[in-house]
Motif scaffolding. Structure first.
Motif, short mmCIF file in Angstrom:
data_model
loop_
_atom_site.label_atom_id
_atom_site.label_comp_id
_atom_site.label_asym_id
_atom_site.label_seq_id
_atom_site.Cartn_x
_atom_site.Cartn_y
_atom_site.Cartn_z
N UNK A 136 -3.11 17.75 -1.56
CA UNK A 136 -2.61 19.10 -1.84
C UNK A 136 -2.65 20.00 -0.61
N UNK A 137 -3.55 19.72 0.32
CA UNK A 137 -3.65 20.55 1.52
C UNK A 137 -2.38 20.40 2.36
N UNK A 138 -1.98 19.17 2.62
CA UNK A 138 -0.76 18.95 3.40
C UNK A 138 0.48 19.33 2.60
N UNK A 139 0.45 19.07 1.30
CA UNK A 139 1.58 19.45 0.44
C UNK A 139 1.79 20.97 0.52
N UNK A 140 0.70 21.70 0.49
CA UNK A 140 0.78 23.16 0.57
C UNK A 140 1.34 23.61 1.91
N UNK A 141 0.92 22.95 2.99
CA UNK A 141 1.38 23.32 4.34
C UNK A 141 2.89 23.13 4.47
N UNK A 142 3.39 22.01 3.97
CA UNK A 142 4.83 21.76 4.06
C UNK A 142 5.62 22.65 3.10
N UNK A 143 5.04 22.93 1.95
CA UNK A 143 5.71 23.83 0.99
C UNK A 143 5.81 25.23 1.58
N UNK A 180 0.86 16.16 -13.09
CA UNK A 180 1.62 16.86 -12.05
C UNK A 180 2.36 15.87 -11.15
N UNK A 181 1.64 14.85 -10.66
CA UNK A 181 2.27 13.89 -9.76
C UNK A 181 3.32 13.05 -10.47
N UNK A 182 3.08 12.71 -11.73
CA UNK A 182 4.07 11.94 -12.49
C UNK A 182 5.33 12.76 -12.71
N UNK A 183 5.18 14.07 -12.87
CA UNK A 183 6.35 14.93 -13.04
C UNK A 183 7.14 15.03 -11.74
N UNK A 184 6.44 15.09 -10.62
CA UNK A 184 7.12 15.13 -9.34
C UNK A 184 7.92 13.85 -9.12
N UNK A 185 7.31 12.72 -9.53
CA UNK A 185 8.01 11.44 -9.40
C UNK A 185 9.24 11.40 -10.31
N UNK A 186 9.14 12.06 -11.45
CA UNK A 186 10.25 12.07 -12.41
C UNK A 186 11.36 13.02 -11.98
N UNK A 187 11.05 13.93 -11.06
CA UNK A 187 12.09 14.80 -10.54
C UNK A 187 11.92 16.28 -10.83
N UNK A 188 10.76 16.68 -11.39
CA UNK A 188 10.54 18.11 -11.68
C UNK A 188 10.63 18.92 -10.39
N UNK A 189 10.09 18.38 -9.29
CA UNK A 189 10.10 19.10 -8.03
C UNK A 189 11.33 18.78 -7.20
N UNK A 209 10.42 20.68 2.12
CA UNK A 209 10.28 20.66 0.66
C UNK A 209 10.05 19.23 0.18
N UNK A 210 10.85 18.28 0.68
CA UNK A 210 10.70 16.89 0.28
C UNK A 210 9.38 16.31 0.76
N UNK A 211 8.93 16.72 1.95
CA UNK A 211 7.65 16.21 2.46
C UNK A 211 6.51 16.73 1.59
N UNK A 212 6.65 17.98 1.13
CA UNK A 212 5.62 18.54 0.25
C UNK A 212 5.52 17.74 -1.03
N UNK A 213 6.66 17.34 -1.58
CA UNK A 213 6.66 16.53 -2.80
C UNK A 213 5.93 15.21 -2.56
N UNK A 214 6.22 14.58 -1.42
CA UNK A 214 5.61 13.28 -1.14
C UNK A 214 4.09 13.40 -0.99
N UNK A 215 3.63 14.45 -0.33
CA UNK A 215 2.19 14.64 -0.22
C UNK A 215 1.58 14.99 -1.57
N UNK A 216 2.34 15.69 -2.40
CA UNK A 216 1.88 15.98 -3.75
C UNK A 216 1.68 14.68 -4.53
#
Length: 268
Positions: free
Chosen positions: A150-157, A259-268, A138-145
């Motif tokens: 998105x391809x690798x983010x999807x794979x880890x998610x 989307x990426x700024x929200x992930x950095x802020x902690x949405x994910x 899950x955390x790796x998916x966030x980092x790729x996001x």
């Protein structure tokens, strides 16, 4: 605790019901206070109340480090004391070199500090110990996001979703997997508008596959009682902008963040 939680409407009633249920029983104080801490999370009690129960667990001795160290780390992350969180991660790892959560918390701390390289390194170190750990995938998916991959983010998610061992892991994995799929679909839609011929047909096919995956995921979530409206999910993710109101995260207005700024802020 579960019985007390089901019959309670707020924090005070839960603690009262739990304490009453324990009367006359030989309950380990450390574990009792662990459940009281968990009650704080259920009813969103403040950090002072959370800390009170963590200190009560610590008072039972170092033999309960496995209970209170992760809680202290979570509190440090909530307080944005990332250096303290990282120090606690080191202690967790020394206590058990195969402790996956030491790597999970370290990944989160570095990510929230803005050091994505260190976060990726910490996450990959944990994945070497347990490549199927839902929390690490899950955390790796966030980092790729955050990197825009998105391809690798999807794979880890997808891996996080497939190996979720708890309800919390499942909801987290499904949420980020859903958001990534939606972003990929949006990107394919944009690309289709500018494509022609065979390329356009290929993109349409790829989009259809993504839509099928998203529909299957949403059906599964609905069956397990975790359905989230696609429109709401898109608003939370930042894929679409709400026509009214604002999106607030921990007091921060994130309505206009990407989307990426929200992930950095902690949405994910």
């Amino acid at each position: 605790f579960e019985e007390a939680a089901q019959s309670s409407k707020d924090f005070k009633s839960l603690i009262k019901a739990y304490d009453k249920a324990m009367e006359g029983k030989d309950i380990n104080p450390a574990f009792a206070n662990y459940y009281r801490y968990y009650a704080c999370l259920i009813y969103e009690q403040g950090l002072d109340t959370q800390k009170k129960y963590v200190e009560a667990i610590k008072a039972q001795g170092e033999e309960y480090e496995s209970l209170y160290l992760p809680l202290e780390t979570e509190i440090a992350l909530t307080e944005k004391d990332y250096d303290k969180a990282l120090s606690l991660c080191d202690t967790l790892e020394k206590r058990n070199v195969e402790d996956v959560y030491a790597h999970v918390y370290r990944t989160v701390a570095y990510r929230l500090k803005g050091d994505l390289k260190a976060a990726a390194s910490a996450c990959d170190a944990g994945l070497k110990i347990d490549g199927t750990a839902s929390t690490l995938n899950y955390q790796r998916a966030i980092l790729y996001l955050l990197e825009g991959d998105y391809k690798l983010a999807s794979a880890y998610a997808e891996e996080a979703h497939a190996n979720a061992a708890t309800a919390n892991n499942y909801v987290s994995a499904c949420s980020i997997y859903s958001l990534i799929l939606q972003q990929q679909i949006a990107d394919k839609t944009t690309a289709i508008k500018n494509a022609k011929g065979d390329t356009k047909e290929k993109l349409k096919s790829e989009r259809a596959d993504l839509q099928s995956s998203l529909e299957a995921l949403e059906t599964e979530m609905h069956e397990y009682g975790y359905a989230v409206s696609p429109d709401v999910a898109k608003i939370i993710a930042g894929i679409v902008t709400p026509t009214s109101g604002r999106v607030i995260l921990d007091g921060q207005d994130i309505t206009d963040l990407s989307v990426t700024e929200r992930a950095r802020a902690g949405v994910s």
